[in-house]
Structure formats: C-alpha cells, structure tokens
Design an enzyme around this catalytic site. Structure first.
Site, PDB file in Angstrom:
ATOM      1  N   LEU A  15       0.886  -1.019  -0.100  1.00 38.28           N
ATOM      2  CA  LEU A  15       0.060   0.111  -0.071  1.00 38.28           C
ATOM      3  C   LEU A  15       0.866   1.226   0.027  1.00 38.28           C
ATOM      4  O   LEU A  15       0.336   2.443  -0.077  1.00 38.28           O
ATOM      5  CB  LEU A  15      -1.032  -0.184   1.182  1.00 38.28           C
ATOM      6  CG  LEU A  15      -2.319   0.753   1.268  1.00 38.28           C
ATOM      7  CD1 LEU A  15      -2.970   0.183  -0.248  1.00 38.28           C
ATOM      8  CD2 LEU A  15      -2.902   0.456   2.468  1.00 38.28           C
ATOM      9  N   SER A  16       2.230   1.203   0.202  1.00 35.51           N
ATOM     10  CA  SER A  16       3.020   2.332   0.304  1.00 35.51           C
ATOM     11  C   SER A  16       3.776   2.397  -0.941  1.00 35.51           C
ATOM     12  O   SER A  16       4.642   1.624  -1.340  1.00 35.51           O
ATOM     13  CB  SER A  16       3.943   2.009   1.609  1.00 35.51           C
ATOM     14  OG  SER A  16       5.045   3.028   1.515  1.00 35.51           O
ATOM     15  N   PRO A  17       3.778   3.623  -1.721  1.00 33.92           N
ATOM     16  CA  PRO A  17       4.373   3.830  -2.921  1.00 33.92           C
ATOM     17  C   PRO A  17       6.022   3.925  -2.684  1.00 33.92           C
ATOM     18  O   PRO A  17       6.755   3.769  -3.423  1.00 33.92           O
ATOM     19  CB  PRO A  17       3.801   5.348  -3.487  1.00 33.92           C
ATOM     20  CG  PRO A  17       3.108   5.878  -2.153  1.00 33.92           C
ATOM     21  CD  PRO A  17       2.693   4.827  -1.464  1.00 33.92           C
TER      22      PRO A  17
END
EC number: 2.5.1.18
Length: 185
Positions: A15-17
C-alpha cells in the site's frame, strides 16, 4: 573472495508507494552493493498506529507534496508508478490486509517467489490502478509472478489462519521496535 554480504531488512507494505520505490532500488542494486536483502511483509497501518503517525494523505500539504514527489521519484528511478484514481478509497477503505497476509504465507512457503509476487501486487495498485483486495486479484498477481493457480488458491485459502495472522503481526511488531530508542538519548 570479497567480503560477505551485509543483511538488509526491508519491512514493506504494498500500500506504500515509497516502499515500492525502495524495494525496486534495493532489488536492482543488491548484488552491486553486496547486500543480502531480506523482504519482510508488514502492515503499514500497524506501524502508523504504533507510532501515532498519520498517513501523509490525511494532511493536505503533505498530500500535495507526496503526489508530486512520488511522480518525480518514479520517473527518476524508472518505476512505472501512478497514483490510483480514487486514492482515498484504495488506501483507506480497501487497504492491503489480505494482500499482506498472502505475501506473508508466500514468504513462509515459497520465499523464492516473494519478490515477484510483491512486485505484481505493487504493479496492480500503483501502476495499473487495479484491485489487490479481492481473491481473484491476488490470484492474478500470483499467477503472473509464476505461481501455479492451484498453489496460489491453496495459499489464499490459508491467509486467515492463526499462523499467518501471527506471523504478520510479529513482523509488524518487529518493524515498530526498530523505532525504539536505545541507550536513552
């Protein structure tokens, strides 16, 4: 014979770019940098809760900064990253719990596929604006990464077992402990 590789742990959530950008750089250069990369699927929501931190997207100025920063870093690092059209729904409503549980069981049972399956999940959410929460989406990512359909289904059926839940919680707790100060200063 050169020096032994140093171990580097990457705690990440698809979920973390920023996790994706770090993942790609570390995977790309691990041999050049003589690093033994240990991939550690983690829940970013658990880290945020433990630290008392708010996601940058909830803070208007940080949200604007992150949007531009991620775009520029993606171009610079040659990672095909694009924010999902309905960013808040993807991040705050859908989340990544099932995907991260799936990666946890992949790490336990097929560690040789963890890098590829992780990358496929990131590609789905951050490059093609596709789902990573529905069973069919996770299966599609696993299959594209080279896992057989039958094996992927079998692993997906076990993502809610106590073993997988506990392992993901333990890994998230370990990531949180890295933030504790040592030595009292």
């Amino acid at each position: 014979m050169g020096p032994l590789p140093r171990t580097l742990e990457l705690f990440y959530d698809v979920l973390s770019p920023y996790s994706w950008l770090a993942f790609e750089v570390l995977c790309r250069y691990k041999n050049i940098w003589n690093v033994s990369l240990q991939l550690r699927p983690t829940l970013i929501a658990g880290i945020m809760k433990d630290s008392g931190n708010q996601p940058p997207a909830l803070l208007p100025r940080k949200a604007l900064y992150v949007k531009n920063d991620v775009r520029l870093l993606g171009q610079y690092l040659q990672v095909p990253i694009h924010l999902p059209k309905d960013f808040f729904f993807v991040i705050f409503e859908k989340g990544s719990l099932t995907a991260m549980r799936f990666l946890t069981i992949v790490k336990l049972e097929h560690p040789e596929l963890l890098e590829k399956v992780s990358r496929e999940l990131w590609m789905r959410v951050w490059s093609r604006d596709e789902d990573i929460t529905e069973p069919q989406s996770i299966l599609a990512a696993a299959e594209k990464a080279g896992m057989s359909t039958g094996r992927a289904r079998e692993l997906l059926e076990r993502v809610s077992t106590p073993q997988v839940k506990n392992q993901l919680k333990e890994t998230t707790d370990a990531a949180c402990k890295y933030g504790e100060r040592k030595g009292g200063s």
